[in-house]
Design a protein around this motif. Structure first.
Motif, mmCIF file in Angstrom:
data_model
loop_
_atom_site.group_PDB
_atom_site.id
_atom_site.type_symbol
_atom_site.label_atom_id
_atom_site.label_comp_id
_atom_site.label_asym_id
_atom_site.label_seq_id
_atom_site.Cartn_x
_atom_site.Cartn_y
_atom_site.Cartn_z
ATOM 1 N N PRO A 1 0.760 -1.337 0.318
ATOM 2 C CA PRO A 1 -0.100 -0.061 0.044
ATOM 3 C C PRO A 1 0.799 1.150 0.177
ATOM 4 O O PRO A 1 0.226 2.374 -0.346
ATOM 5 C CB PRO A 1 -0.867 -0.001 1.250
ATOM 6 N N TRP A 2 2.126 1.290 0.276
ATOM 7 C CA TRP A 2 2.913 2.386 0.375
ATOM 8 C C TRP A 2 3.630 2.492 -1.041
ATOM 9 O O TRP A 2 4.363 3.449 -1.166
ATOM 10 C CB TRP A 2 4.104 2.201 1.509
ATOM 11 N N SER A 3 3.478 1.647 -2.038
ATOM 12 C CA SER A 3 4.172 1.748 -3.290
ATOM 13 C C SER A 3 3.369 2.196 -4.323
ATOM 14 O O SER A 3 2.474 1.472 -4.887
ATOM 15 C CB SER A 3 4.665 0.255 -3.425
ATOM 16 N N LEU A 4 3.203 3.567 -4.478
ATOM 17 C CA LEU A 4 2.222 4.309 -5.330
ATOM 18 C C LEU A 4 2.821 4.458 -6.829
ATOM 19 O O LEU A 4 3.903 4.628 -6.750
ATOM 20 C CB LEU A 4 1.738 5.592 -4.810
ATOM 21 N N ALA A 5 2.058 4.744 -7.660
ATOM 22 C CA ALA A 5 2.344 5.132 -9.028
ATOM 23 C C ALA A 5 1.128 5.905 -9.450
ATOM 24 O O ALA A 5 0.063 5.370 -9.222
ATOM 25 C CB ALA A 5 2.636 4.018 -10.099
ATOM 26 N N THR A 6 1.396 6.766 -10.329
ATOM 27 C CA THR A 6 0.105 7.448 -11.088
ATOM 28 C C THR A 6 0.394 6.764 -12.666
ATOM 29 O O THR A 6 1.474 7.031 -13.138
ATOM 30 C CB THR A 6 0.368 9.023 -11.021
ATOM 31 N N LEU A 7 -0.793 6.096 -13.065
ATOM 32 C CA LEU A 7 -0.569 5.534 -14.367
ATOM 33 C C LEU A 7 -1.439 6.365 -15.308
ATOM 34 O O LEU A 7 -2.563 6.430 -15.117
ATOM 35 C CB LEU A 7 -1.036 4.127 -14.259
ATOM 36 N N LYS A 8 -0.841 6.629 -16.637
ATOM 37 C CA LYS A 8 -1.517 7.130 -17.404
ATOM 38 C C LYS A 8 -2.258 5.981 -18.405
ATOM 39 O O LYS A 8 -1.491 5.111 -18.660
ATOM 40 C CB LYS A 8 -0.857 7.921 -18.481
ATOM 41 N N ASP A 9 -3.681 6.126 -18.199
ATOM 42 C CA ASP A 9 -4.269 4.899 -18.921
ATOM 43 C C ASP A 9 -4.012 4.373 -20.453
ATOM 44 O O ASP A 9 -3.778 3.168 -20.657
ATOM 45 C CB ASP A 9 -5.578 4.883 -18.855
ATOM 46 N N ASP A 10 -3.832 5.643 -21.181
ATOM 47 C CA ASP A 10 -3.316 5.103 -22.743
ATOM 48 C C ASP A 10 -1.862 4.984 -22.677
ATOM 49 O O ASP A 10 -1.364 4.486 -23.934
ATOM 50 C CB ASP A 10 -4.013 6.173 -23.469
ATOM 51 N N LEU A 11 -1.157 5.339 -21.821
ATOM 52 C CA LEU A 11 0.331 5.292 -21.976
ATOM 53 C C LEU A 11 1.051 4.078 -21.106
ATOM 54 O O LEU A 11 1.861 3.365 -21.631
ATOM 55 C CB LEU A 11 0.969 6.394 -21.488
ATOM 56 N N HIS A 12 0.703 3.867 -19.828
ATOM 57 C CA HIS A 12 1.156 3.034 -19.078
ATOM 58 C C HIS A 12 0.670 1.512 -19.003
ATOM 59 O O HIS A 12 1.129 0.477 -18.967
ATOM 60 C CB HIS A 12 1.440 3.590 -17.914
ATOM 61 N N VAL A 13 -0.752 1.626 -19.014
ATOM 62 C CA VAL A 13 -1.697 0.341 -18.798
ATOM 63 C C VAL A 13 -1.738 -0.512 -20.204
ATOM 64 O O VAL A 13 -1.925 0.006 -21.033
ATOM 65 C CB VAL A 13 -3.015 0.677 -18.707
ATOM 66 N N VAL A 14 -0.673 -1.760 -19.994
ATOM 67 C CA VAL A 14 -0.622 -2.595 -21.262
ATOM 68 C C VAL A 14 -1.517 -3.688 -21.056
ATOM 69 O O VAL A 14 -1.650 -4.440 -21.987
ATOM 70 C CB VAL A 14 0.799 -2.854 -21.282
ATOM 71 N N GLY A 15 -2.338 -3.900 -19.918
ATOM 72 C CA GLY A 15 -3.246 -5.244 -20.009
ATOM 73 C C GLY A 15 -4.014 -4.854 -18.629
ATOM 74 O O GLY A 15 -3.645 -4.178 -17.675
#
Length: 111
Positions: free
Chosen positions: A74-88
């Motif tokens: 829970p302490w390991s956070l990331a902001t993910l851009k859905d169209d750039l980072h999410v691959v599946g």
């Protein structure tokens, strides 16, 4: 928007091999400034040696449960851009479990 509780595959900042994504549990909701473009997520791992990791129980998985036990950091956070980072998408956990992890994450940010 990637909904809270969705487990996605995105880059692994802990591994220099950029071709090796890792699973992330989305904990953000619709109140995020750009909810149609970004998500806040916490890392999942099969390693249980982190003393404050949270094991994902079988009954928390709605779909996509992996063969190996998963633990959330829970302490390991990331902001993910859905169209750039999410691959599946791997799967989804229950609202109750996702909310529990979001609360745990918040507890690290408060005094």
């Amino acid at each position: 928007m990637t909904e809270r509780g969705t487990v996605v595959w995105a880059p692994d900042p802990f591994n220099a091999d950029s071709e090796n994504p890792r699973p992330w549990l989305v904990v953000s909701g619709h109140s995020l400034p750009y909810p149609d473009e970004e998500s806040i997520a916490v890392a999942l791992t099969t390693q249980s040696h982190h003393t404050e990791s949270v094991r994902v129980p079988s009954d928390a998985w709605l779909r996509g449960e992996p063969r190996d036990r998963s633990h959330v950091l829970p302490w390991s956070l990331a902001t993910l851009k859905d169209d750039l980072h999410v691959v599946g998408v791997q799967g989804e956990v229950t609202d109750g479990f996702a909310n529990r992890i979001a609360d745990a994450t918040t507890s690290y940010l408060t005094a």
